[in-house]
Scaffold this motif. Structure first.
Motif, PDB file in Angstrom:
ATOM      1  N   GLY A   4       0.832  -1.195   0.000  1.00  0.00           N
ATOM      2  CA  GLY A   4       0.000   0.000   0.000  1.00  0.00           C
ATOM      3  C   GLY A   4       0.865   1.243   0.000  1.00  0.00           C
ATOM      4  O   GLY A   4       1.579   1.521   0.971  1.00  0.00           O
ATOM      5  N   PHE A   5       0.825   2.015  -1.101  1.00  0.00           N
ATOM      6  CA  PHE A   5       1.623   3.234  -1.204  1.00  0.00           C
ATOM      7  C   PHE A   5       0.725   4.442  -0.944  1.00  0.00           C
ATOM      8  O   PHE A   5      -0.411   4.509  -1.418  1.00  0.00           O
ATOM      9  N   HIS A   6       1.256   5.405  -0.215  1.00  0.00           N
ATOM     10  CA  HIS A   6       0.499   6.614   0.125  1.00  0.00           C
ATOM     11  C   HIS A   6       1.404   7.828   0.000  1.00  0.00           C
ATOM     12  O   HIS A   6       2.632   7.725   0.071  1.00  0.00           O
ATOM     13  N   CYS A   7       0.769   8.974  -0.168  1.00  0.00           N
ATOM     14  CA  CYS A   7       1.497  10.238  -0.303  1.00  0.00           C
ATOM     15  C   CYS A   7       0.719  11.320   0.428  1.00  0.00           C
ATOM     16  O   CYS A   7      -0.506  11.444   0.252  1.00  0.00           O
ATOM     17  N   ASN A   8       1.410  12.104   1.262  1.00  0.00           N
ATOM     18  CA  ASN A   8       0.754  13.170   2.013  1.00  0.00           C
ATOM     19  C   ASN A   8       0.586  14.440   1.195  1.00  0.00           C
ATOM     20  O   ASN A   8      -0.098  15.362   1.623  1.00  0.00           O
ATOM     21  N   ASN A   9       1.222  14.499   0.032  1.00  0.00           N
ATOM     22  CA  ASN A   9       1.116  15.674  -0.826  1.00  0.00           C
ATOM     23  C   ASN A   9      -0.150  15.546  -1.681  1.00  0.00           C
ATOM     24  O   ASN A   9      -0.252  14.651  -2.518  1.00  0.00           O
ATOM     25  N   THR A  10      -1.096  16.423  -1.476  1.00  0.00           N
ATOM     26  CA  THR A  10      -2.361  16.350  -2.221  1.00  0.00           C
ATOM     27  C   THR A  10      -2.358  17.214  -3.476  1.00  0.00           C
ATOM     28  O   THR A  10      -3.264  17.115  -4.290  1.00  0.00           O
ATOM     29  N   ALA A  11      -1.329  18.066  -3.646  1.00  0.00           N
ATOM     30  CA  ALA A  11      -1.321  18.992  -4.774  1.00  0.00           C
ATOM     31  C   ALA A  11      -0.652  18.389  -6.003  1.00  0.00           C
ATOM     32  O   ALA A  11      -1.186  18.467  -7.112  1.00  0.00           O
ATOM     33  N   TYR A  12       0.496  17.763  -5.834  1.00  0.00           N
ATOM     34  CA  TYR A  12       1.269  17.276  -6.977  1.00  0.00           C
ATOM     35  C   TYR A  12       1.794  15.891  -6.635  1.00  0.00           C
ATOM     36  O   TYR A  12       2.678  15.728  -5.820  1.00  0.00           O
ATOM     37  N   ARG A  13       1.232  14.865  -7.258  1.00  0.00           N
ATOM     38  CA  ARG A  13       1.589  13.488  -6.932  1.00  0.00           C
ATOM     39  C   ARG A  13       1.682  12.650  -8.200  1.00  0.00           C
ATOM     40  O   ARG A  13       0.881  11.737  -8.427  1.00  0.00           O
ATOM     41  N   PRO A  14       2.650  12.951  -9.085  1.00  0.00           N
ATOM     42  CA  PRO A  14       2.725  12.246 -10.374  1.00  0.00           C
ATOM     43  C   PRO A  14       3.013  10.753 -10.213  1.00  0.00           C
ATOM     44  O   PRO A  14       2.486   9.942 -10.986  1.00  0.00           O
ATOM     45  N   VAL A  15       3.870  10.378  -9.245  1.00  0.00           N
ATOM     46  CA  VAL A  15       4.214   8.968  -9.101  1.00  0.00           C
ATOM     47  C   VAL A  15       3.005   8.165  -8.645  1.00  0.00           C
ATOM     48  O   VAL A  15       2.770   7.039  -9.111  1.00  0.00           O
ATOM     49  N   MET A  16       2.197   8.725  -7.742  1.00  0.00           N
ATOM     50  CA  MET A  16       0.988   8.034  -7.291  1.00  0.00           C
ATOM     51  C   MET A  16       0.005   7.872  -8.445  1.00  0.00           C
ATOM     52  O   MET A  16      -0.635   6.819  -8.591  1.00  0.00           O
ATOM     53  N   ASP A  17      -0.129   8.904  -9.273  1.00  0.00           N
ATOM     54  CA  ASP A  17      -1.009   8.804 -10.444  1.00  0.00           C
ATOM     55  C   ASP A  17      -0.484   7.749 -11.427  1.00  0.00           C
ATOM     56  O   ASP A  17      -1.264   7.012 -12.045  1.00  0.00           O
ATOM     57  N   ALA A  18       0.845   7.666 -11.556  1.00  0.00           N
ATOM     58  CA  ALA A  18       1.429   6.660 -12.447  1.00  0.00           C
ATOM     59  C   ALA A  18       1.184   5.252 -11.910  1.00  0.00           C
ATOM     60  O   ALA A  18       0.901   4.319 -12.680  1.00  0.00           O
ATOM     61  N   PRO A  56       0.966  10.536 -16.540  1.00  0.00           N
ATOM     62  CA  PRO A  56       1.892  11.542 -15.992  1.00  0.00           C
ATOM     63  C   PRO A  56       3.296  11.366 -16.582  1.00  0.00           C
ATOM     64  O   PRO A  56       3.823  10.253 -16.624  1.00  0.00           O
ATOM     65  N   MET A  57       3.885  12.445 -17.020  1.00  0.00           N
ATOM     66  CA  MET A  57       5.231  12.397 -17.589  1.00  0.00           C
ATOM     67  C   MET A  57       6.220  13.158 -16.702  1.00  0.00           C
ATOM     68  O   MET A  57       7.248  12.609 -16.314  1.00  0.00           O
ATOM     69  N   ASP A  58       5.912  14.417 -16.388  1.00  0.00           N
ATOM     70  CA  ASP A  58       6.806  15.210 -15.542  1.00  0.00           C
ATOM     71  C   ASP A  58       6.853  14.607 -14.147  1.00  0.00           C
ATOM     72  O   ASP A  58       5.827  14.333 -13.528  1.00  0.00           O
ATOM     73  N   GLY A  59       8.072  14.411 -13.644  1.00  0.00           N
ATOM     74  CA  GLY A  59       8.244  13.806 -12.339  1.00  0.00           C
ATOM     75  C   GLY A  59       8.281  12.294 -12.365  1.00  0.00           C
ATOM     76  O   GLY A  59       8.499  11.656 -11.332  1.00  0.00           O
ATOM     77  N   VAL A  60       8.074  11.695 -13.542  1.00  0.00           N
ATOM     78  CA  VAL A  60       8.095  10.233 -13.675  1.00  0.00           C
ATOM     79  C   VAL A  60       9.123   9.803 -14.722  1.00  0.00           C
ATOM     80  O   VAL A  60       9.963   8.936 -14.461  1.00  0.00           O
ATOM     81  N   VAL A  61       9.056  10.390 -15.907  1.00  0.00           N
ATOM     82  CA  VAL A  61       9.930  10.006 -17.011  1.00  0.00           C
ATOM     83  C   VAL A  61      11.047  11.035 -17.139  1.00  0.00           C
ATOM     84  O   VAL A  61      10.787  12.228 -17.332  1.00  0.00           O
ATOM     85  N   ARG A  62      12.285  10.580 -17.043  1.00  0.00           N
ATOM     86  CA  ARG A  62      13.428  11.472 -17.189  1.00  0.00           C
ATOM     87  C   ARG A  62      13.597  11.889 -18.652  1.00  0.00           C
ATOM     88  O   ARG A  62      13.123  11.202 -19.558  1.00  0.00           O
ATOM     89  N   LYS A  63      14.299  12.979 -18.858  1.00  0.00           N
ATOM     90  CA  LYS A  63      14.467  13.500 -20.211  1.00  0.00           C
ATOM     91  C   LYS A  63      15.162  12.492 -21.129  1.00  0.00           C
ATOM     92  O   LYS A  63      14.820  12.389 -22.309  1.00  0.00           O
ATOM     93  N   ASP A  64      16.179  11.772 -20.587  1.00  0.00           N
ATOM     94  CA  ASP A  64      16.913  10.849 -21.440  1.00  0.00           C
ATOM     95  C   ASP A  64      16.109   9.597 -21.775  1.00  0.00           C
ATOM     96  O   ASP A  64      16.561   8.758 -22.554  1.00  0.00           O
ATOM     97  N   TRP A  65      14.916   9.455 -21.192  1.00  0.00           N
ATOM     98  CA  TRP A  65      14.049   8.301 -21.497  1.00  0.00           C
ATOM     99  C   TRP A  65      12.841   8.701 -22.338  1.00  0.00           C
ATOM    100  O   TRP A  65      12.068   7.833 -22.748  1.00  0.00           O
ATOM    101  N   ARG A  66      12.647   9.993 -22.582  1.00  0.00           N
ATOM    102  CA  ARG A  66      11.451  10.437 -23.297  1.00  0.00           C
ATOM    103  C   ARG A  66      11.338   9.792 -24.675  1.00  0.00           C
ATOM    104  O   ARG A  66      10.263   9.343 -25.083  1.00  0.00           O
ATOM    105  N   GLU A  67      12.433   9.746 -25.419  1.00  0.00           N
ATOM    106  CA  GLU A  67      12.358   9.204 -26.769  1.00  0.00           C
ATOM    107  C   GLU A  67      12.086   7.706 -26.775  1.00  0.00           C
ATOM    108  O   GLU A  67      11.601   7.159 -27.771  1.00  0.00           O
ATOM    109  N   ALA A  68      12.410   7.018 -25.652  1.00  0.00           N
ATOM    110  CA  ALA A  68      12.112   5.591 -25.565  1.00  0.00           C
ATOM    111  C   ALA A  68      10.677   5.337 -25.140  1.00  0.00           C
ATOM    112  O   ALA A  68      10.108   4.278 -25.420  1.00  0.00           O
ATOM    113  N   VAL A  69      10.063   6.310 -24.448  1.00  0.00           N
ATOM    114  CA  VAL A  69       8.696   6.138 -23.936  1.00  0.00           C
ATOM    115  C   VAL A  69       7.666   6.607 -24.957  1.00  0.00           C
ATOM    116  O   VAL A  69       6.625   5.956 -25.151  1.00  0.00           O
TER     117      VAL A  69
END
Length: 495
Positions: A109-123, A147-160
């Motif tokens: 069970g993963f949780h996050c206390n940040n309610t405003a910006y949670r890209p990893v939880m959405d992913a 979600p891309m920002d905060g999850v996928v690094r720039k050097d992986w964008r072309e692979a994703v």
């Protein structure tokens, strides 16, 4: 435990992929000829004409076009390396690890206390949505919010993302796993039932909000954040002003501002060797004449007679009937066996005593615990401080901290492969007071933060040492480390 396994697997498949590609590219790069000669000519020209411009000194030796070709080739090699790493990593994950990691994540069970910006939880929610979808479905649906920002690094964008702006599942899942690992390490995300990776709110005192004034007073910090920031800025400004004035009037003691790799760099001259104090050799000779070579076990025994540190070892059993004198002898032998890494069996076979191996192992199991060891070490360290004459020793208010790698069996849950020193093992992080007394030590994994270990030792050494400054190397110094030590009124110094 499940999260630790997941974390290790993500680290392992990534490291394996990079090592495989490095071996391949190293073999290919050796086939390119002429680079060594070009670099030699460049270095020779730079050393021979250090004050000339690049166009004047280097271009006549190696043409501008050749240099541009070398730069372009180097950039292309970096791109090739990253592309091959991604391909190798994807192959390992899709053919083997992908069958195991998603089901393992679904049990946590993963949780996050940040309610405003949670890209990893959405992913993670997106991965759970596609958990039951056929594995042959290559892309996410265009209507899904990925979600891309905060999850996928720039050097992986072309692979994703492909040329049609579709997002491929397998490389995206790899990016999510890496982002999840980083988020848990910085405590942005926590897991149910975890100890180390628990809810960061649980680390605060239960009455933190109600007694905020008391807690702020304990660390001697103002309640108003603006006042705290203003104070820090003022101290930094004053320090830079003093440094600038010292450079201007020549009182900086040889400290200079130079450049390193094109960036500003402060250089400190090496200290000259001091002359040997008068009478030091005579003192050494007298010590040898009086005591000669001391047996380490005798020193250990006398330390216990003077301090009584073995009194801190109580049994984990409900009661024990061992006579205290017998227990003292067995404790000293068992501790000596562990501390010197000789082992109990070697102590029994070589020692001049009547203790059996079974008796020493009984003491090892029932009396030697982490808490008992810490209490005994604290008592011994405090007795050492009390015996010092301040007129000779001075007041020890500083310590240095660093880690050392020790090999360990792979069955140890803390064991990891050390990328720098090689081989499996664990790290022991030491805090040593400036007069060479170890005030705290702790076990850590090879990849865990030395900054966190440094702060823990400063706060929990539990000795009478009044530590105000701590010296660390590069691994123990970071912006976060300086920030926390500033809050806790320690002066962190990079040695």
């Amino acid at each position: 435990m499940p999260w630790w396994i997941c974390w290790s697997l993500v680290q392992k498949i990534n490291a394996r992929a990079e090592r495989r590609v490095e071996k391949q590219l190293t073999a290919e790069l050796k086939k390119v000829r002429g680079k060594e000669g070009i670099l030699f000519r460049l270095a020779d020209a730079a050393i021979g004409q250090p004050d000339e411009t690049v166009r004047t000194a280097l271009y006549p030796v190696v043409g501008e076009k050749t240099l541009r070709d070398l730069v372009a080739e180097a950039k292309a090699n970096v791109k090739v390396f990253m592309a091959k790493v991604r391909t190798t990593l994807r192959s390992s994950y899709s053919s083997y690890y992908r069958q195991m990691l998603p089901p393992l994540l679904s049990t946590l069970g993963f949780h996050c206390n940040n309610t405003a910006y949670r890209p990893v939880m959405d992913a993670l929610a997106l991965l759970a949505k596609y958990a039951d979808v056929d594995g042959k479905t290559r892309f996410y649906d265009m209507g899904d919010a990925v979600p891309m920002d905060g999850v996928v690094r720039k050097d992986w964008r072309e692979a994703v993302v492909d040329e049609k702006s579709r997002i491929e599942r397998i490389p995206y899942e790899l990016c999510v796993l890496v982002a999840l690992r980083d988020a848990i390490r910085r405590r942005e995300i926590y897991t149910d039932g975890a100890a180390r990776w628990r809810n960061p709110e649980d680390d605060l005192p239960g009455d933190f909000e109600a007694a905020r004034t008391v807690h702020y007073a304990a660390i001697r910090q103002p309640m108003d954040p603006a006042a705290f920031i203003t104070g820090v800025q003022q101290r930094m400004t004053d320090g830079l002003d003093r440094l600038s004035a010292a450079f201007a009037d020549g009182s900086a003691g040889g400290v200079k501002v130079t450049t390193r790799h094109g960036e500003p760099w402060i250089t400190v001259p090496k200290l000259e060797k001091l002359d040997e104090p008068t009478g030091l050799q005579a003192l050494k000779d007298e010590l040898v004449r009086r005591w000669g070579v001391l047996d380490l076990l005798d020193v250990f025994k006398n330390a216990d007679f003077d301090t009584g540190f073995t009194d801190e070892f109580s049994s984990v059993a409900a009661y024990e009937r061992i006579d205290r004198d017998v227990l003292q002898r067995r404790l000293l032998l068992a501790l000596f066996a562990l501390g010197t890494n000789m082992g109990i069996r070697a102590i029994v076979s070589t020692g001049e005593h009547s203790e059996s191996e079974a008796a020493l192992r009984h003491v090892r199991r029932h009396f030697i615990t982490v808490d008992n060891l810490r209490a005994a070490v604290t008592k011994l360290v405090n007795a050492t401080f009390a015996a010092r004459d301040a007129a000779w020793w001075g007041q020890g208010t500083a310590c240095a901290s660093d880690s050392k790698k020790f090999g360990s069996w792979s069955s140890n849950f803390m064991t990891e492969y050390h990328a720098r020193y090689g081989g499996n093992g664990v790290m022991i992080y030491w805090h040593v007071e400036r007069k060479n007394v170890c005030i705290y030590s702790q076990l850590k994994s090879c990849s865990s933060s030395e900054v966190a270990a440094m702060i823990e030792g400063l706060l929990r050494h539990c000795t009478d040492a009044e530590i105000e400054s701590n010296y660390v190397d590069t691994h123990g110094a970071s912006v976060v480390g300086f920030a926390f030590t500033e809050l806790l009124n320690f002066r962190l110094r990079r040695g």
